[in-house]
Write a protein that holds these residues in place. Structure first.
Motif: not given
Length: 186
Positions: A28-55
């Motif tokens: 029950d911790i309110t987690v906000t994920t924020a990408s450095l740039q707009p759009g999906p984030v491709t992680a180190s092994r190709g998994v695509v993450l969708l952030a809640d918002t931008t930084l």
């Protein structure tokens, strides 16, 4: 309810990012994920993450915890981002929690957050010679020194997230989340 910001950079370690997001939300911790740039984030092994918002959208917000997933080149991108460094310095100056795992403790060191602290990181990711003001404990999976928490790598991500839960909530909440994960044999 406690709040946490998890910046997501291209090349982040997905196991760490997803473990942190998942376990903190279970507590029950309110987690906000924020990408450095707009759009999906491709992680180190190709998994695509969708952030809640931008930084950029959260720069003026206050969080109880800022936690950085590691991975390369994700941690390098975090370290090279002036917004991330400014957020970490503001967080540290206010006495709020800052945490990093794997290669990301280098970002905390670069921001000056580890000065006078004991920390750990993924082997070889933070050169002790570059940061003589930091004491490195490379035997512990998770190191807590005041409001700064560091961890070793993907294999310690669950322990790291559970430690963060205990700090932001309490031991009972941590134990409840851990029971739900069926980590304990007894």
């Amino acid at each position: 309810m406690p709040t946490a910001l998890i910046p997501l950079a291209a090349g982040c370690e997905e196991l760490e990012a997803v473990t942190l997001i998942d376990l903190l939300r279970r507590a029950d911790i309110t987690v906000t994920t924020a990408s450095l740039q707009p759009g999906p984030v491709t992680a180190s092994r190709g998994v695509v993450l969708l952030a809640d918002t931008t930084l950029d959208a959260v720069l003026d917000q206050t969080f109880d915890l800022i936690v950085l997933p590691g991975g390369l080149p994700g941690a390098t991108h975090l370290q090279q981002d002036a917004r991330v460094i400014a957020l970490l310095q503001r967080q540290h100056a206010a006495g709020r929690y800052a945490a990093a795992i794997c290669a990301a403790p280098a970002v905390l060191a670069h921001a000056g957050v580890l000065d006078g602290k004991t920390a750990t990181s993924y082997p070889g990711c933070v050169a002790a010679a570059d940061y003589p003001q930091v004491t490195f404990n490379n035997a512990a999976p998770v190191v807590v020194d005041g409001h700064v928490i560091t961890s070793r790598g993907p294999g310690t991500a669950m322990d790291f997230a559970l430690q963060l839960i205990e700090l932001l909530q309490d031991r009972a909440c941590r134990d409840e989340v851990e029971r739900g994960l069926v980590r304990q044999l007894a």
